[in-house]
Design a protein around this motif. Structure first.
Motif, mmCIF file in Angstrom:
data_model
loop_
_atom_site.group_PDB
_atom_site.id
_atom_site.type_symbol
_atom_site.label_atom_id
_atom_site.label_comp_id
_atom_site.label_asym_id
_atom_site.label_seq_id
_atom_site.Cartn_x
_atom_site.Cartn_y
_atom_site.Cartn_z
ATOM 1 N N GLY A 42 0.824 -1.192 0.000
ATOM 2 C CA GLY A 42 0.000 0.000 0.000
ATOM 3 C C GLY A 42 0.860 1.244 0.000
ATOM 4 O O GLY A 42 2.101 1.170 0.077
ATOM 5 N N PRO A 43 0.245 2.401 -0.048
ATOM 6 C CA PRO A 43 1.025 3.639 -0.090
ATOM 7 C C PRO A 43 1.863 3.885 1.160
ATOM 8 O O PRO A 43 2.934 4.483 1.065
ATOM 9 C CB PRO A 43 -0.036 4.722 -0.276
ATOM 10 N N GLY A 44 1.422 3.410 2.307
ATOM 11 C CA GLY A 44 2.212 3.572 3.529
ATOM 12 C C GLY A 44 3.492 2.757 3.468
ATOM 13 O O GLY A 44 4.589 3.261 3.708
ATOM 14 N N LEU A 98 6.240 2.331 16.073
ATOM 15 C CA LEU A 98 5.348 3.439 15.738
ATOM 16 C C LEU A 98 5.371 3.707 14.238
ATOM 17 O O LEU A 98 4.323 3.913 13.618
ATOM 18 C CB LEU A 98 5.741 4.705 16.504
ATOM 19 N N LEU A 99 6.548 3.683 13.654
ATOM 20 C CA LEU A 99 6.678 3.907 12.219
ATOM 21 C C LEU A 99 5.926 2.835 11.445
ATOM 22 O O LEU A 99 5.168 3.132 10.513
ATOM 23 C CB LEU A 99 8.158 3.916 11.828
ATOM 24 N N TRP A 100 6.092 1.586 11.843
ATOM 25 C CA TRP A 100 5.429 0.480 11.161
ATOM 26 C C TRP A 100 3.906 0.582 11.287
ATOM 27 O O TRP A 100 3.182 0.438 10.303
ATOM 28 C CB TRP A 100 5.925 -0.853 11.715
ATOM 29 N N GLU A 128 -1.556 1.765 9.217
ATOM 30 C CA GLU A 128 -2.825 2.489 9.317
ATOM 31 C C GLU A 128 -3.097 3.260 8.028
ATOM 32 O O GLU A 128 -4.238 3.318 7.566
ATOM 33 C CB GLU A 128 -2.812 3.426 10.528
ATOM 34 N N ALA A 129 -2.073 3.841 7.433
ATOM 35 C CA ALA A 129 -2.250 4.524 6.143
ATOM 36 C C ALA A 129 -2.732 3.526 5.091
ATOM 37 O O ALA A 129 -3.650 3.828 4.308
ATOM 38 C CB ALA A 129 -0.957 5.193 5.702
ATOM 39 N N ASP A 130 -2.153 2.347 5.082
ATOM 40 C CA ASP A 130 -2.572 1.313 4.130
ATOM 41 C C ASP A 130 -4.008 0.866 4.395
ATOM 42 O O ASP A 130 -4.777 0.625 3.461
ATOM 43 C CB ASP A 130 -1.629 0.115 4.190
ATOM 44 N N ARG A 131 -4.379 0.754 5.661
ATOM 45 C CA ARG A 131 -5.755 0.348 6.004
ATOM 46 C C ARG A 131 -6.757 1.397 5.531
ATOM 47 O O ARG A 131 -7.787 1.068 4.942
ATOM 48 C CB ARG A 131 -5.889 0.140 7.516
ATOM 49 N N TYR A 144 -6.740 9.748 5.872
ATOM 50 C CA TYR A 144 -5.613 9.223 5.100
ATOM 51 C C TYR A 144 -4.546 10.301 4.894
ATOM 52 O O TYR A 144 -3.352 10.041 5.086
ATOM 53 C CB TYR A 144 -6.110 8.681 3.761
ATOM 54 N N VAL A 145 -4.964 11.499 4.511
ATOM 55 C CA VAL A 145 -4.008 12.598 4.317
ATOM 56 C C VAL A 145 -3.286 12.894 5.631
ATOM 57 O O VAL A 145 -2.064 13.061 5.658
ATOM 58 C CB VAL A 145 -4.715 13.860 3.770
ATOM 59 N N GLN A 146 -4.028 12.942 6.728
ATOM 60 C CA GLN A 146 -3.407 13.169 8.035
ATOM 61 C C GLN A 146 -2.419 12.049 8.372
ATOM 62 O O GLN A 146 -1.330 12.307 8.888
ATOM 63 C CB GLN A 146 -4.478 13.248 9.126
ATOM 64 N N GLN A 147 -2.800 10.819 8.057
ATOM 65 C CA GLN A 147 -1.945 9.675 8.377
ATOM 66 C C GLN A 147 -0.659 9.705 7.551
ATOM 67 O O GLN A 147 0.420 9.415 8.068
ATOM 68 C CB GLN A 147 -2.708 8.366 8.129
ATOM 69 N N MET A 148 -0.754 10.069 6.292
ATOM 70 C CA MET A 148 0.446 10.151 5.454
ATOM 71 C C MET A 148 1.361 11.283 5.928
ATOM 72 O O MET A 148 2.586 11.141 5.909
ATOM 73 C CB MET A 148 0.073 10.311 3.979
ATOM 74 N N ASN A 149 0.771 12.398 6.362
ATOM 75 C CA ASN A 149 1.582 13.477 6.947
ATOM 76 C C ASN A 149 2.280 12.996 8.209
ATOM 77 O O ASN A 149 3.463 13.270 8.434
ATOM 78 C CB ASN A 149 0.732 14.714 7.241
ATOM 79 N N GLN A 150 1.546 12.281 9.059
ATOM 80 C CA GLN A 150 2.114 11.709 10.277
ATOM 81 C C GLN A 150 3.238 10.741 9.925
ATOM 82 O O GLN A 150 4.297 10.737 10.564
ATOM 83 C CB GLN A 150 1.022 10.993 11.081
ATOM 84 N N LEU A 151 3.020 9.916 8.922
ATOM 85 C CA LEU A 151 4.035 8.958 8.502
ATOM 86 C C LEU A 151 5.320 9.671 8.102
ATOM 87 O O LEU A 151 6.418 9.259 8.506
ATOM 88 C CB LEU A 151 3.515 8.097 7.348
ATOM 89 N N ASN A 152 5.207 10.736 7.349
ATOM 90 C CA ASN A 152 6.394 11.486 6.941
ATOM 91 C C ASN A 152 7.139 12.052 8.143
ATOM 92 O O ASN A 152 8.380 12.045 8.176
ATOM 93 C CB ASN A 152 6.033 12.585 5.947
ATOM 94 N N LEU A 153 6.401 12.535 9.133
ATOM 95 C CA LEU A 153 7.041 13.058 10.346
ATOM 96 C C LEU A 153 7.764 11.958 11.124
ATOM 97 O O LEU A 153 8.884 12.144 11.611
ATOM 98 C CB LEU A 153 6.008 13.747 11.244
ATOM 99 N N VAL A 154 7.125 10.801 11.235
ATOM 100 C CA VAL A 154 7.733 9.695 11.977
ATOM 101 C C VAL A 154 8.949 9.152 11.218
ATOM 102 O O VAL A 154 9.950 8.772 11.830
ATOM 103 C CB VAL A 154 6.705 8.581 12.282
#
Length: 133
Positions: free
Chosen positions: A19-21, A54-56, A61-64, A112-122
């Motif tokens: 997935g994108p995450g 946390l990163l994983w 979650e982004a993929d879900r 999803y947008v929030q989760q991808m932003n969070q992913l980039n920060l982590v």
């Protein structure tokens, strides 16, 4: 139709669809970094292990959320596909269904947008962690 939540992907088995995450993780970390991430996740008694976990989970979650948006889009497409092209009835596709799926897609897209932003920060924090240790 089955919900995308009915059969969650295992954390240990390799998936045929990234997935994108997970794709973002692989791109940001590279093959060696991605392998290191899985090693670091086993370090449960360290801060690096907790950060790796946390990163994983952030990527998962982004993929879900992405899978859930695809589910609603597919479901909507299937409902609309069954409406005859010459249908002149106002209730050919129930308004309640459209309102529900529209709202569900909107909420999931926002999350999803929030989760991808969070992913980039982590990811950035994870990349800096070995430098601080």
């Amino acid at each position: 139709m089955d919900s995308p939540l009915s059969s969650p992907r295992s954390h240990t088995s390799p998936s045929t669809f990234a997935g994108p995450g997970e794709s973002t993780l692989r791109t940001a970390l590279g093959n060696d970094g991605y392998a290191a991430l899985h090693r670091h996740r086993r370090l449960t008694d360290t801060a690096l292990g907790a950060l790796a976990e946390l990163l994983w989970t952030t990527a998962q979650e982004a993929d879900r959320l992405h899978a859930e948006m695809r589910y609603y889009a597919r479901n909507t497409r299937d409902h609309v596909r069954h409406v005859p092209a010459h249908a002149d009835r106002a209730d050919a596709v129930p308004l309640g269904f459209l309102q529900h799926t529209s709202r569900a897609i909107d909420v999931n897209a926002t999350r999803y947008v929030q989760q991808m932003n969070q992913l980039n920060l982590v990811i950035e924090a994870y990349k800096l962690a070995p430098l601080v240790a």
